[in-house]
Design a protein around this motif. Structure first.
Motif, PDB file in Angstrom:
ATOM      1  N   MET A 141       1.069  -1.077  -0.077  1.00 23.37           N
ATOM      2  CA  MET A 141       0.031   0.274   0.275  1.00 23.37           C
ATOM      3  C   MET A 141       0.243   1.464  -0.255  1.00 23.37           C
ATOM      4  O   MET A 141       0.760   2.095   0.640  1.00 23.37           O
ATOM      5  CB  MET A 141      -0.946  -0.247   1.293  1.00 23.37           C
ATOM      6  CG  MET A 141      -2.029  -1.221   1.559  1.00 23.37           C
ATOM      7  SD  MET A 141      -3.407  -0.931   2.551  1.00 23.37           S
ATOM      8  CE  MET A 141      -4.019   0.291   1.735  1.00 23.37           C
ATOM      9  N   LEU A 142       1.794   1.053  -0.773  1.00 25.27           N
ATOM     10  CA  LEU A 142       3.102   2.309  -1.503  1.00 25.27           C
ATOM     11  C   LEU A 142       2.787   2.821  -2.809  1.00 25.27           C
ATOM     12  O   LEU A 142       2.721   1.545  -3.424  1.00 25.27           O
ATOM     13  CB  LEU A 142       4.196   2.054  -0.469  1.00 25.27           C
ATOM     14  CG  LEU A 142       5.152   2.778  -0.491  1.00 25.27           C
ATOM     15  CD1 LEU A 142       5.166   4.181   0.305  1.00 25.27           C
ATOM     16  CD2 LEU A 142       6.401   1.742  -0.081  1.00 25.27           C
ATOM     17  N   PRO A 143       2.882   4.069  -3.132  1.00 23.23           N
ATOM     18  CA  PRO A 143       2.505   4.093  -4.653  1.00 23.23           C
ATOM     19  C   PRO A 143       4.726   4.321  -4.920  1.00 23.23           C
ATOM     20  O   PRO A 143       5.225   3.479  -4.333  1.00 23.23           O
ATOM     21  CB  PRO A 143       3.160   5.850  -4.121  1.00 23.23           C
ATOM     22  CG  PRO A 143       2.119   6.529  -3.669  1.00 23.23           C
ATOM     23  CD  PRO A 143       2.313   5.369  -2.270  1.00 23.23           C
ATOM     24  N   PRO A 182      -6.516   8.032  -7.895  1.00 24.47           N
ATOM     25  CA  PRO A 182      -8.316   7.810  -7.194  1.00 24.47           C
ATOM     26  C   PRO A 182      -6.370   6.788  -6.210  1.00 24.47           C
ATOM     27  O   PRO A 182      -5.756   5.826  -6.372  1.00 24.47           O
ATOM     28  CB  PRO A 182      -8.424   6.628  -8.191  1.00 24.47           C
ATOM     29  CG  PRO A 182      -7.328   7.929  -9.332  1.00 24.47           C
ATOM     30  CD  PRO A 182      -6.346   8.096  -8.746  1.00 24.47           C
ATOM     31  N   GLN A 183      -7.454   6.682  -5.308  1.00 25.75           N
ATOM     32  CA  GLN A 183      -7.188   5.200  -3.853  1.00 25.75           C
ATOM     33  C   GLN A 183      -6.559   3.650  -4.488  1.00 25.75           C
ATOM     34  O   GLN A 183      -7.373   3.540  -5.446  1.00 25.75           O
ATOM     35  CB  GLN A 183      -8.584   4.487  -3.421  1.00 25.75           C
ATOM     36  CG  GLN A 183      -9.407   6.165  -2.744  1.00 25.75           C
ATOM     37  CD  GLN A 183      -8.571   6.359  -1.568  1.00 25.75           C
ATOM     38  OE1 GLN A 183      -7.689   5.772  -1.129  1.00 25.75           O
ATOM     39  NE2 GLN A 183      -8.503   8.370  -1.399  1.00 25.75           N
ATOM     40  N   ALA A 184      -6.096   3.254  -4.081  1.00 30.20           N
ATOM     41  CA  ALA A 184      -4.872   2.341  -4.108  1.00 30.20           C
ATOM     42  C   ALA A 184      -5.647   0.452  -3.950  1.00 30.20           C
ATOM     43  O   ALA A 184      -7.188   0.702  -3.008  1.00 30.20           O
ATOM     44  CB  ALA A 184      -4.020   1.982  -3.927  1.00 30.20           C
ATOM     45  N   ASP A 185      -5.874   0.053  -4.528  1.00 29.68           N
ATOM     46  CA  ASP A 185      -6.579  -1.827  -4.106  1.00 29.68           C
ATOM     47  C   ASP A 185      -5.749  -1.763  -2.772  1.00 29.68           C
ATOM     48  O   ASP A 185      -4.917  -1.854  -2.834  1.00 29.68           O
ATOM     49  CB  ASP A 185      -6.239  -3.061  -5.516  1.00 29.68           C
ATOM     50  CG  ASP A 185      -6.948  -2.104  -6.631  1.00 29.68           C
ATOM     51  OD1 ASP A 185      -8.777  -1.711  -6.409  1.00 29.68           O
ATOM     52  OD2 ASP A 185      -6.463  -2.559  -7.781  1.00 29.68           O
ATOM     53  N   ALA A 232      -4.354  -8.580  -1.103  1.00 29.39           N
ATOM     54  CA  ALA A 232      -5.519  -9.886  -0.668  1.00 29.39           C
ATOM     55  C   ALA A 232      -5.095 -10.052   1.139  1.00 29.39           C
ATOM     56  O   ALA A 232      -5.940 -10.520   1.163  1.00 29.39           O
ATOM     57  CB  ALA A 232      -5.188 -11.140  -1.140  1.00 29.39           C
ATOM     58  N   ASP A 233      -4.031 -10.057   1.614  1.00 21.17           N
ATOM     59  CA  ASP A 233      -3.434 -10.518   2.933  1.00 21.17           C
ATOM     60  C   ASP A 233      -3.599  -9.338   4.245  1.00 21.17           C
ATOM     61  O   ASP A 233      -3.274 -10.122   5.308  1.00 21.17           O
ATOM     62  CB  ASP A 233      -2.203 -10.803   2.751  1.00 21.17           C
ATOM     63  CG  ASP A 233      -0.777 -10.213   2.814  1.00 21.17           C
ATOM     64  OD1 ASP A 233      -1.352  -8.675   2.346  1.00 21.17           O
ATOM     65  OD2 ASP A 233       0.468 -10.125   2.854  1.00 21.17           O
ATOM     66  N   LEU A 234      -4.688  -8.436   4.080  1.00 25.51           N
ATOM     67  CA  LEU A 234      -4.863  -7.595   4.634  1.00 25.51           C
ATOM     68  C   LEU A 234      -5.699  -8.164   6.252  1.00 25.51           C
ATOM     69  O   LEU A 234      -6.724  -9.517   5.743  1.00 25.51           O
ATOM     70  CB  LEU A 234      -5.373  -6.423   4.884  1.00 25.51           C
ATOM     71  CG  LEU A 234      -5.089  -5.303   4.010  1.00 25.51           C
ATOM     72  CD1 LEU A 234      -6.761  -4.117   4.191  1.00 25.51           C
ATOM     73  CD2 LEU A 234      -3.885  -4.864   4.820  1.00 25.51           C
ATOM     74  N   PRO A 235      -5.297  -8.120   6.688  1.00 24.37           N
ATOM     75  CA  PRO A 235      -6.453  -8.727   7.938  1.00 24.37           C
ATOM     76  C   PRO A 235      -7.383  -8.076   8.293  1.00 24.37           C
ATOM     77  O   PRO A 235      -7.718  -7.069   7.558  1.00 24.37           O
ATOM     78  CB  PRO A 235      -5.459  -8.147   9.863  1.00 24.37           C
ATOM     79  CG  PRO A 235      -4.187  -7.996   9.482  1.00 24.37           C
ATOM     80  CD  PRO A 235      -4.303  -7.605   7.768  1.00 24.37           C
ATOM     81  N   PHE A 282     -10.462  -0.072   6.390  1.00 19.66           N
ATOM     82  CA  PHE A 282     -10.372   0.389   5.370  1.00 19.66           C
ATOM     83  C   PHE A 282     -11.881   0.719   4.529  1.00 19.66           C
ATOM     84  O   PHE A 282     -12.319   2.142   4.339  1.00 19.66           O
ATOM     85  CB  PHE A 282      -9.379   0.180   4.769  1.00 19.66           C
ATOM     86  CG  PHE A 282      -8.156   0.432   4.652  1.00 19.66           C
ATOM     87  CD1 PHE A 282      -7.312   1.963   5.112  1.00 19.66           C
ATOM     88  CD2 PHE A 282      -7.271  -0.383   4.824  1.00 19.66           C
ATOM     89  CE1 PHE A 282      -5.978   1.668   5.029  1.00 19.66           C
ATOM     90  CE2 PHE A 282      -5.605  -0.369   5.316  1.00 19.66           C
ATOM     91  CZ  PHE A 282      -5.157   1.064   5.766  1.00 19.66           C
ATOM     92  N   THR A 283     -13.008  -0.049   4.710  1.00 21.01           N
ATOM     93  CA  THR A 283     -13.531  -0.394   3.916  1.00 21.01           C
ATOM     94  C   THR A 283     -14.512   0.985   4.200  1.00 21.01           C
ATOM     95  O   THR A 283     -15.090   1.922   3.772  1.00 21.01           O
ATOM     96  CB  THR A 283     -14.560  -1.092   3.693  1.00 21.01           C
ATOM     97  OG1 THR A 283     -14.096  -2.400   3.310  1.00 21.01           O
ATOM     98  CG2 THR A 283     -15.726  -1.272   2.959  1.00 21.01           C
ATOM     99  N   ALA A 284     -14.975   1.399   6.048  1.00 24.92           N
ATOM    100  CA  ALA A 284     -15.140   1.895   6.509  1.00 24.92           C
ATOM    101  C   ALA A 284     -14.847   3.449   5.854  1.00 24.92           C
ATOM    102  O   ALA A 284     -15.832   4.422   5.875  1.00 24.92           O
ATOM    103  CB  ALA A 284     -15.319   2.079   7.653  1.00 24.92           C
TER     104      ALA A 284
END
Length: 141
Positions: free
Chosen positions: A68-70, A116-119, A122-125, A132-134
């Motif tokens: 999660m880093l550009p 725009p926001q990044a994806d 898949a391995d996020l707790p 993040f969704t909230a």
């Protein structure tokens, strides 16, 4: 006379350096928003702005979440219980975690520029992904 002419020329030039802003993020074990909180949980800043992380309550830090880093940005990780300031220059989304409380959902998102926001990886707790969704749901309302 030469000084007046030089000042006139310099004042007509565009500014060479924009003034950067420093944004403060406080780190809490618990506050009125809940448990394991960065406040704010979302920042939208300009490239070149700085972010100061302040551990209001003990036991927290700020670190980049893997994936999660550009592209081209430098990862960082602060020490536990220490104020830390980082300047973010590369546009994009930066996922931030508290290393000891990542699995408990202590995360935040910093958007630098208008990219725009990044994806999410898949391995996020699960709790981190839920937070993040909230955050995104509130920011896109």
């Amino acid at each position: 006379m030469k000084h007046i002419a030089l000042l006139t020329i310099l004042s007509a030039l565009p500014p060479l350096v924009a003034l950067a802003e420093t944004h403060e993020v406080q780190m809490y074990t618990r506050n009125d928003q809940g448990a394991m909180i960065y406040e704010p949980e979302f920042l939208k800043i300009a490239p070149g702005d700085a972010v100061r992380f302040i551990p209001v309550q003990s036991g927290h830090n700020a670190a980049i979440i893997d994936g999660m880093l550009p592209l081209g940005a430098v990862p960082f990780k602060s020490q536990i219980n220490e104020e830390f300031t980082v300047t973010l220059t590369v546009p994009g989304s930066y996922g931030i975690k508290c290393s000891p409380h990542f699995a408990m959902g202590m995360v935040m998102l910093i958007q630098v520029g208008d990219i725009p926001q990044a994806d999410f990886p898949a391995d996020l707790p699960r709790r981190a992904k839920d937070r993040f969704t909230a955050i995104l749901a509130r920011e896109t309302e």
